[in-house]
Design an enzyme around this catalytic site. Structure first.
Site, PDB file in Angstrom:
ATOM      1  N   GLY A  15      -9.711  -4.155   1.043  1.00 24.23           N
ATOM      2  CA  GLY A  15      -8.999  -3.788   2.268  1.00 24.23           C
ATOM      3  C   GLY A  15      -9.475  -2.445   2.778  1.00 24.23           C
ATOM      4  CB  THR A  24      -0.912   0.019   1.242  1.00 20.33           C
ATOM      5  OG1 THR A  24      -1.660  -1.189   1.276  1.00 20.33           O
ATOM      6  CG2 THR A  24      -1.856   1.213   1.208  1.00 20.33           C
ATOM      7  N   GLY A  68      -5.589  -4.452   6.299  1.00 16.76           N
ATOM      8  CA  GLY A  68      -6.784  -3.650   6.051  1.00 16.76           C
ATOM      9  C   GLY A  68      -7.931  -3.954   6.976  1.00 16.76           C
ATOM     10  N   GLY A 119      -1.148  -1.387   6.225  1.00 11.82           N
ATOM     11  CA  GLY A 119      -1.027  -2.546   7.109  1.00 11.82           C
ATOM     12  C   GLY A 119      -2.126  -3.536   6.783  1.00 11.82           C
TER      13      GLY A 119
END
Lengths: 136, 178
Positions: A31, A1, A54, A52
């Site tokens: 997510g 991400t 989700g 991180g």
């Protein structure tokens, strides 16, 4: 991400977040990223982007919680960011991840509860950071 | 004139020092610095926070080092599905897309959802149809293929786990993925 947050000369904030999800995820799994309040949020106090697991952000609305801690708890950006990702409900569910945030005054918060987070920040107040590991 | 600031992230998780070569470490730091500088320059030249965050996320989507856009990880079906969102603080406008395939820059599509529709979130085929309507760039599956991500998928399939893109063995997030 990946994600970014910013405040401009007018004191306006914005947050952007984008992800390819998780390796070997089930088709159709969403997510935190595109869900306002979970992994991406901005208001008249701050802008926040998360990264991180989700599901942990979805269950706790971690990014929105930063804004709430500032607005209703009268916390600083740093206190609100750390409180959301290293304490509170996120800690209760053993959440894993981090976030970047800015407020309308140009303060910056880069916090996480993992071993590292790829991160960088720059501000007119003199912040100039590029880091990866938790001890940097 | 008020203070300006920008902060970026490229993912969080288990990142042990011994899992990365010094060359990769240096390259990542260089890209992070270059990216944050480009966003900061937009802000110091009078650009909006919205323009700055879209621009830097778009840059990271085009870089295969990060799990977004071109560098997206593989799903259990060996495909790529991407999510993105953007939000503007002083108006509370926001836009997002989920599970889009082939869209080169999901973050720009998310911004288009915010600015060109009455909706907040579009998913899957509907989001892709909207992308085609506004002429958003698409890329073939090969564009999103990287050997590193493919190898990650093979290891995850072997162990039947789902992983963050930079997690190491023993730090799986969940088991059965169907």
């Amino acid at each position: 991400t990946v994600g970014a947050v910013a405040v401009d000369q007018f004191g306006h904030t914005a947050a952007a977040t984008s992800t390819g999800g998780m390796t070997n995820k089930r088709i159709g799994r969403v997510g935190d990223t595109p869900v306002p309040g979970a992994g991406n949020y901005a208001n008249k106090f701050c802008a926040v982007s998360g990264t991180g697991v989700g599901e942990h952000f979805l269950r706790t609305l971690a990014c929105y919680e930063v804004a709430c801690r500032m607005e209703f708890g009268e916390m600083s950006l740093e206190e609100a960011g750390r409180g959301s990702i290293c304490g509170g409900r996120f800690k209760e569910i053993d959440g894993s991840g981090g976030l970047v945030a800015v407020d309308t005054l140009g303060n910056v918060c880069l916090c996480f509860n993992t071993e590292g987070m790829y991160r960088a920040a720059r501000s007119s107040k003199g912040v100039d950071v590029v880091a990866i590991y938790d001890d940097e | 004139q008020g203070s300006v600031a920008i902060a970026i992230h490229g993912g969080a998780g288990t990142i042990p020092r011994n899992s990365m070569t010094s060359e990769m470490d240096a390259e990542l730091r260089s890209v992070l610095k270059e990216t944050v500088e480009s966003g900061y320059n937009i802000l110091t030249q009078g650009g909006t926070a919205l323009d700055a965050v879209e621009k830097v996320v778009l840059q990271m989507e085009d870089n295969p080092l990060f799990n977004a856009g071109k560098g997206s990880v593989f799903t259990s079906a060996g495909t790529h599905e991407m999510d993105a969102a953007v939000m503007e603080g002083h108006t509370l406008r926001c836009g997002g897309v989920t599970c889009v395939r082939g869209v080169r820059n999901p973050i720009s599509l998310a911004r288009a959802v915010m600015e060109k529709t009455r909706h907040v979130l579009l998913c899957g085929e509907g989001a892709e149809e909207f992308a085609r309507e506004i002429g958003a760039p698409f890329e073939p599956p090969e564009y999103f293929f990287t050997k590193r991500r493919f190898d990650q998928l093979q290891r995850a399939i072997e162990k039947n786990v789902t992983r963050l893109d930079h997690s190491v063995d023993g730090k799986e997030v969940e088991g059965k993925t169907g």
